[in-house]
Scaffold this motif. Structure first.
Motif, PDB file in Angstrom:
ATOM      1  N   ILE A 190       0.837  -1.204   0.000  1.00 11.96           N
ATOM      2  CA  ILE A 190       0.000   0.000   0.000  1.00 11.96           C
ATOM      3  C   ILE A 190       0.869   1.250   0.000  1.00 11.96           C
ATOM      4  CG2 ILE A 190      -1.608   1.362   1.406  1.00 11.96           C
ATOM      5  CD1 ILE A 190      -2.844  -1.302   2.312  1.00 11.96           C
ATOM      6  N   ILE A 191       1.878   1.262   0.857  1.00 14.31           N
ATOM      7  CA  ILE A 191       2.769   2.425   0.946  1.00 14.31           C
ATOM      8  C   ILE A 191       3.477   2.654  -0.384  1.00 14.31           C
ATOM      9  CG2 ILE A 191       4.889   3.287   2.021  1.00 14.31           C
ATOM     10  CD1 ILE A 191       3.923   1.879   4.612  1.00 14.31           C
ATOM     11  N   THR A 192       3.964   1.579  -1.010  1.00  9.47           N
ATOM     12  CA  THR A 192       4.641   1.700  -2.304  1.00  9.47           C
ATOM     13  C   THR A 192       3.731   2.335  -3.346  1.00  9.47           C
ATOM     14  OG1 THR A 192       6.063  -0.212  -1.852  1.00  9.47           O
ATOM     15  CG2 THR A 192       5.779   0.431  -4.162  1.00  9.47           C
ATOM     16  N   GLN A 193       2.480   1.878  -3.413  1.00  9.06           N
ATOM     17  CA  GLN A 193       1.543   2.427  -4.396  1.00  9.06           C
ATOM     18  C   GLN A 193       1.194   3.880  -4.096  1.00  9.06           C
ATOM     19  OE1 GLN A 193      -1.730   0.074  -6.006  1.00  9.06           O
ATOM     20  NE2 GLN A 193      -0.990  -1.706  -4.876  1.00  9.06           N
ATOM     21  N   LEU A 194       0.982   4.204  -2.817  1.00 13.71           N
ATOM     22  CA  LEU A 194       0.626   5.579  -2.452  1.00 13.71           C
ATOM     23  C   LEU A 194       1.796   6.540  -2.689  1.00 13.71           C
ATOM     24  CD1 LEU A 194      -1.423   4.927   0.813  1.00 13.71           C
ATOM     25  CD2 LEU A 194      -2.312   5.644  -1.425  1.00 13.71           C
ATOM     26  N   LEU A 195       3.014   6.043  -2.544  1.00 19.16           N
ATOM     27  CA  LEU A 195       4.188   6.861  -2.875  1.00 19.16           C
ATOM     28  C   LEU A 195       4.253   7.124  -4.375  1.00 19.16           C
ATOM     29  CD1 LEU A 195       6.891   5.240  -0.555  1.00 19.16           C
ATOM     30  CD2 LEU A 195       6.020   7.573  -0.391  1.00 19.16           C
ATOM     31  N   GLU A 196       3.979   6.102  -5.158  1.00 17.26           N
ATOM     32  CA  GLU A 196       3.982   6.259  -6.616  1.00 17.26           C
ATOM     33  C   GLU A 196       2.894   7.226  -7.079  1.00 17.26           C
ATOM     34  OE1 GLU A 196       3.564   2.270  -8.003  1.00 17.26           O
ATOM     35  OE2 GLU A 196       5.675   1.745  -7.667  1.00 17.26           O
ATOM     36  N   LEU A 197       1.769   7.242  -6.362  1.00 19.13           N
ATOM     37  CA  LEU A 197       0.663   8.150  -6.688  1.00 19.13           C
ATOM     38  C   LEU A 197       0.911   9.565  -6.166  1.00 19.13           C
ATOM     39  CD1 LEU A 197      -2.322   5.784  -5.780  1.00 19.13           C
ATOM     40  CD2 LEU A 197      -1.708   6.562  -8.093  1.00 19.13           C
ATOM     41  N   ASP A 198       1.955   9.729  -5.369  1.00 22.51           N
ATOM     42  CA  ASP A 198       2.289  11.022  -4.752  1.00 22.51           C
ATOM     43  C   ASP A 198       1.203  11.463  -3.762  1.00 22.51           C
ATOM     44  OD1 ASP A 198       4.340  12.877  -4.525  1.00 22.51           O
ATOM     45  OD2 ASP A 198       3.338  14.337  -5.817  1.00 22.51           O
ATOM     46  N   THR A 199       0.542  10.492  -3.151  1.00 18.20           N
ATOM     47  CA  THR A 199      -0.485  10.782  -2.149  1.00 18.20           C
ATOM     48  C   THR A 199       0.140  11.030  -0.785  1.00 18.20           C
ATOM     49  OG1 THR A 199      -2.049   9.355  -3.324  1.00 18.20           O
ATOM     50  CG2 THR A 199      -2.585   9.895  -1.040  1.00 18.20           C
ATOM     51  N   ILE A 200       1.211  10.299  -0.493  1.00 16.03           N
ATOM     52  CA  ILE A 200       1.884  10.404   0.799  1.00 16.03           C
ATOM     53  C   ILE A 200       3.384  10.570   0.593  1.00 16.03           C
ATOM     54  CG2 ILE A 200       0.156   8.991   1.994  1.00 16.03           C
ATOM     55  CD1 ILE A 200       2.280   6.670   1.849  1.00 16.03           C
ATOM     56  N   SER A 201       4.059  10.889   1.673  1.00 15.04           N
ATOM     57  CA  SER A 201       5.514  10.822   1.714  1.00 15.04           C
ATOM     58  C   SER A 201       5.901  10.071   2.979  1.00 15.04           C
ATOM     59  CB  SER A 201       6.134  12.225   1.726  1.00 15.04           C
ATOM     60  OG  SER A 201       5.731  12.944   2.875  1.00 15.04           O
ATOM     61  N   VAL A 202       7.083   9.515   2.974  1.00 17.66           N
ATOM     62  CA  VAL A 202       7.616   8.833   4.153  1.00 17.66           C
ATOM     63  C   VAL A 202       8.724   9.709   4.726  1.00 17.66           C
ATOM     64  CG1 VAL A 202       8.833   6.808   5.024  1.00 17.66           C
ATOM     65  CG2 VAL A 202       7.051   6.538   3.290  1.00 17.66           C
ATOM     66  N   VAL A 203       8.549  10.100   5.983  1.00 13.46           N
ATOM     67  CA  VAL A 203       9.545  10.938   6.660  1.00 13.46           C
ATOM     68  C   VAL A 203      10.373  10.034   7.564  1.00 13.46           C
ATOM     69  CG1 VAL A 203       9.936  12.935   8.146  1.00 13.46           C
ATOM     70  CG2 VAL A 203       7.944  12.880   6.615  1.00 13.46           C
ATOM     71  N   GLU A 204      11.619   9.881   7.206  1.00 11.34           N
ATOM     72  CA  GLU A 204      12.481   8.984   7.971  1.00 11.34           C
ATOM     73  C   GLU A 204      12.856   9.599   9.321  1.00 11.34           C
ATOM     74  OE1 GLU A 204      13.150   5.984   7.193  1.00 11.34           O
ATOM     75  OE2 GLU A 204      12.458   5.958   5.105  1.00 11.34           O
ATOM     76  N   SER A 205      13.007   8.746  10.306  1.00 13.08           N
ATOM     77  CA  SER A 205      13.470   9.197  11.612  1.00 13.08           C
ATOM     78  C   SER A 205      14.938   9.626  11.509  1.00 13.08           C
ATOM     79  CB  SER A 205      13.337   8.081  12.641  1.00 13.08           C
ATOM     80  OG  SER A 205      13.970   8.440  13.854  1.00 13.08           O
ATOM     81  N   ARG A 206      15.290  10.658  12.245  1.00 10.13           N
ATOM     82  CA  ARG A 206      16.684  11.116  12.292  1.00 10.13           C
ATOM     83  C   ARG A 206      17.389  10.637  13.560  1.00 10.13           C
ATOM     84  NH1 ARG A 206      16.704  17.391  11.239  1.00 10.13           N
ATOM     85  NH2 ARG A 206      14.736  17.381  12.417  1.00 10.13           N
ATOM     86  N   GLU A 207      16.749   9.726  14.269  1.00  8.86           N
ATOM     87  CA  GLU A 207      17.346   9.184  15.487  1.00  8.86           C
ATOM     88  C   GLU A 207      18.553   8.319  15.139  1.00  8.86           C
ATOM     89  OE1 GLU A 207      16.046   6.569  19.450  1.00  8.86           O
ATOM     90  OE2 GLU A 207      14.628   6.852  17.787  1.00  8.86           O
ATOM     91  N   ALA A 208      19.610   8.443  15.920  1.00  9.86           N
ATOM     92  CA  ALA A 208      20.805   7.627  15.701  1.00  9.86           C
ATOM     93  C   ALA A 208      20.508   6.170  16.027  1.00  9.86           C
ATOM     94  CB  ALA A 208      21.948   8.128  16.579  1.00  9.86           C
ATOM     95  N   PRO A 209      21.123   5.223  15.297  1.00 13.84           N
ATOM     96  CA  PRO A 209      20.907   3.794  15.592  1.00 13.84           C
ATOM     97  C   PRO A 209      21.211   3.489  17.049  1.00 13.84           C
ATOM     98  CG  PRO A 209      22.134   4.087  13.548  1.00 13.84           C
ATOM     99  CD  PRO A 209      22.055   5.438  14.186  1.00 13.84           C
TER     100      PRO A 209
END
Length: 281
Positions: A88-107
């Motif tokens: 679902i996320i892959t398709q919604l990204l391709e449709l430009d409906t959503i974006s994924v904001v990565e965490s900036r927390e250190a491992p």
């Protein structure tokens, strides 16, 4: 239109401005009823492709519209398996409906064999989901859950829910525009929200001069007082962040103890700070 109105209307109608006709003499609720609820079919057609308004896409997007927007929590609320969720996320990204904001927390681990404390073994660093257009966030958070009632001309439950929860939409837009303001005014290399195992911050930015800027945004009908400053300092200490500059953005300004007794390296901004910024952009 006032700066406050601009924030509130953009949080609802951002992305479809040319498809609606706002009347500034009417309330927000009256504009919603006239432009969306009583014009449902026209606005419904703007949500494309139409299949994202059906399960499992609609379940995912509704769950993404509230809460902390972390992917695992969205999947849990929508009762979608992780494998399906990834599709679902892959398709919604391709449709430009959503974006994924990565965490900036250190491992958590600095080397593979490092042992974690028991309390951290189940902790997982997670990205968040954001809607690309505010209108999609509003639609799936407030309109789609009441689709059947709205189609039958019953708006009561919609407006009850809107009255309780709409501040979350404007607060998110306020946070995002505050980060854009910081990025421009401080010539920041990066600026955005930050979350880690200990807490969350609305603003964490890094300037060209390697200055760390940390802050919070409060879109509330009360002034920020010195107690909020103490809370922010404590949160920063727990998360081991050592800012060079502290910032507060407040819809309703600041208490006298903050404005009359300036604190070194603490910057205070109210809605007036955005007038020139909006004009420029």
């Amino acid at each position: 239109m006032s700066i406050e109105q601009l924030f509130e209307y953009f949080a609802l109608f951002g992305g479809i401005e040319e498809s609606i006709s706002l009347d500034c003499t009417l309330s927000v609720e009256e504009n919603i009823q006239r432009n969306i609820l009583e014009n449902f079919a026209t606005l419904d057609a703007l949500i494309v492709p139409s299949y994202i308004k059906k399960a499992p896409f609609s379940n995912f997007l509704i769950a993404a519209s509230y809460g902390d927007a972390k992917i695992d929590n969205i999947l849990r609320r929508s009762r979608i398996r992780e494998s399906i969720g990834k599709e679902i996320i892959t398709q919604l990204l391709e449709l430009d409906t959503i974006s994924v904001v990565e965490s900036r927390e250190a491992p958590l681990k600095t080397h593979p064999k490092q042992k974690l404390k028991k309390a951290l073994k189940s902790y997982k660093i997670q990205p968040k989901i954001r809607f690309k257009e505010p209108f999609y966030h509003f639609w799936f958070g407030f309109v789609e859950p009441f689709r059947s009632e709205i189609l039958h001309g019953d708006f009561e439950r919609f407006f009850e829910y809107f009255a309780k929860h709409s501040i979350a939409l404007t607060s998110l837009v306020y946070e995002e525009l505050s980060n854009a303001w910081i990025a421009q005014e401080f010539d920041a290399l990066s600026s955005g929200s930050y979350w880690d195992k200990n807490g969350e911050f609305d603003i964490l930015a890094f300037s060209q001069e390697n200055k760390i800027i940390l802050g919070e945004c409060k879109y509330k009908n009360k002034k920020i007082c010195k107690n909020e400053w103490s809370k922010l300092q404590y949160k920063a200490m727990v998360s081991d962040i050592k800012p060079d500059i502290w910032v507060f953005f407040s819809k309703n300004g600041f208490s006298n103890e903050l404005t009359k007794n300036p604190i070194e390296n603490l910057k205070l901004y109210d809605l007036s700070a955005f007038k020139e910024f909006i004009d420029r952009n």
